[in-house]
Enzyme design. Structure first.
Site, PDB file in Angstrom:
ATOM      1  N   HIS A 150      40.538  39.005  33.630  1.00 15.63           N
ATOM      2  CA  HIS A 150      41.989  38.841  33.742  1.00 15.63           C
ATOM      3  C   HIS A 150      42.746  39.471  32.582  1.00 15.63           C
ATOM      4  O   HIS A 150      43.978  39.554  32.602  1.00 15.63           O
ATOM      5  CB  HIS A 150      42.314  37.341  33.820  1.00 15.63           C
ATOM      6  N   ASP A 365      38.625  46.049  54.770  1.00 20.94           N
ATOM      7  CA  ASP A 365      37.669  46.490  55.783  1.00 20.94           C
ATOM      8  C   ASP A 365      36.852  47.642  55.208  1.00 20.94           C
ATOM      9  O   ASP A 365      37.369  48.738  54.998  1.00 20.94           O
ATOM     10  CB  ASP A 365      38.425  46.932  57.036  1.00 20.94           C
TER      11      ASP A 365
END
Length: 444
Positions: A150, A365
């Protein structure tokens, strides 16, 4: 137990810029830990279904564009965190698990982290920026786990990387949009000017505890979200966003669930994306921690006794206040405080922290279909709430709440009472909920 099959570093397949990257004050204030998601994919008949070789080859190409993720977190001579772009690569782990999808509870938990995300010990020192694990399940499905450092990159940045890697893997280069690492606009002013003191940031470093907490997931259908927005916009000439409506509902339910004294100060804190709020705005595909925390406070009696649209107006005003000057004051405040650590103050029991992630979670995808489920693997801390869109185009919301067990009892009852179609003003429901749960009032 998970069986590790392979562990290696994937490096960029071409030359990339070298040297150190200066990180903004917003990066310095972000939680310096690993965060991310797990994606579950249903088995297809493709012979190369989630082939490790295919994934690694595409990842190597993706890291050319996202070259800082192939670097390492280091500390500069001035004590600030920096990125060393040395192309040493990200960690890639291949594993298998003799369990089926139906036997796993995919909500933020230590179990999900241990099963599907490389351990923090594998991050090394200096810390790497990205760890990925591909786990093949007994049912034939696959779980793809991401652990992003992060220190450089928020949720929106992380999802941009995932979508790009997915596009390259399935051979759809038209969907690939390079990120922007230009941090010029996030420099502090000289001299720094603080016109708004950001109460959300403090110089205390208290690690949140999860002892005695429970995590539960709540769902809102598209129709419930629409009705909720309608209730929250009552009497308002401006549109109420889904985000504002949902966190207003969560805040009211939480205030009732805490069963606090009427004059107790309560606070809700939420992250606000600043990309479009700066003047000029940051590039659409800007990559960094481009968010700040914003909070709003009130007396508990006002939140619990008011109709939901009054609570929504309080929240909406706080969101609207995050403009260019407010953001720059926050950045300048961090500059004045120099190397202190911000944003990790333990919250009082009456306070709540909320993070929202949008539908792009499911735009991943890799050529074998979109994920059937996406979830964070980590719990942000006690009194923490994640809001995300449901899979597909349903228009619903998923809300993951982590609080203590007693509060969860009241929260759940209040949540479903508030969603009753005939409920427009339930100022008396709070007392009913408290009585049904038979939990003593807090002494806070």
């Amino acid at each position: 137990m998970v069986e590790m099959l392979e562990s290696s570093f994937v490096v960029p397949c071409d030359d990339t810029p070298k040297g150190r990257i200066w990180l903004s004050n917003l990066d310095q204030m972000a939680p310096h830990r690993f965060v991310g998601f797990v994606h579950f994919y249903k088995k297809t008949e493709a012979t190369n279904f989630f082939s490790v070789e295919v994934l690694k080859a595409a990842l190597s190409k993706t890291l050319v564009l996202f070259y800082p993720l192939a670097g390492r977190q280091v500390v500069g001579s001035d004590g600030r965190t920096e990125l060393d772009c040395n192309a040493k690569g990200c960690l890639f782990v291949s594993a298998k698990l003799e369990r089926s999808f139906d036997s796993i509870n995919f909500q933020p938990s230590k179990e999900v982290e241990d099963l599907f995300v490389p351990s923090i010990e594998m991050a090394g020192s200096p810390f790497i920026m990205l760890m990925i694990q591909v786990t093949h399940l007994k049912c034939g499905g696959v779980v793809l786990g991401f652990a992003f450092n992060h220190v450089f990159g928020d949720g929106r940045s992380s999802l941009h990387f995932i979508r790009t890697w997915a596009g390259i893997t399935r051979g759809d280069m038209s969907s690939v949009i390079p990120p922007s690492f230009d941090l010029t606009q996030l420099h502090a002013r000289s001299p720094p000017i603080v016109n708004f003191h950001p109460q959300e940031y403090a110089c205390e470093t208290v690690k949140p505890t999860l002892t005695g907490t429970t995590t539960a997931k709540f769902r809102l259908s598209k129709e419930q979200v629409s009705h909720l927005k309608s209730r929250c916009s009552k009497g308002s000439v401006t549109r109420i966003s889904s985000f504002c409506a949902v966190i207003s509902l969560v805040w009211k339910c939480f205030c009732v669930a805490q069963d606090l004294a009427p004059d107790t100060t309560v606070q809700i804190m939420f992250s606000v994306d600043i990309r479009d709020r700066l003047k000029p705005p940051l590039p659409k595909h800007h990559f960094s921690n481009a968010f700040i925390w914003r909070s709003v406070q009130s007396e508990v009696s006002k939140i619990t006794s008011s109709p939901l649209h009054v609570v929504a107006e309080i929240v909406k005003a706080a969101i609207a206040s995050v403009d260019d000057e407010y953001i720059r004051s926050t950045i300048d405040f961090a500059e004045i405080m120099k190397n202190e650590v911000f944003g990790r103050k333990e919250l009082p029991a009456s306070h709540l922290r909320v993070v929202s992630i949008s539908r792009v979670l499911y735009d991943a995808d890799f050529g074998w279909g979109a994920p059937q489920l996406v979830s964070r693997w980590h719990v942000g801390g006690y009194r923490f709430v994640y809001i995300s869109d449901e899979p597909g185009e349903n228009g619903g919301k998923e809300i993951v709440v982590t609080v203590d067990s007693a509060t969860m009892c009241r929260f759940e009852k209040m949540f479903y009472e508030e969603l009753r179609p005939d409920n427009e003003n339930n100022s008396l429901i709070g007392m009913e909920i408290s009585q049904k749960c038979h939990v003593p009032r807090s002494n806070l």
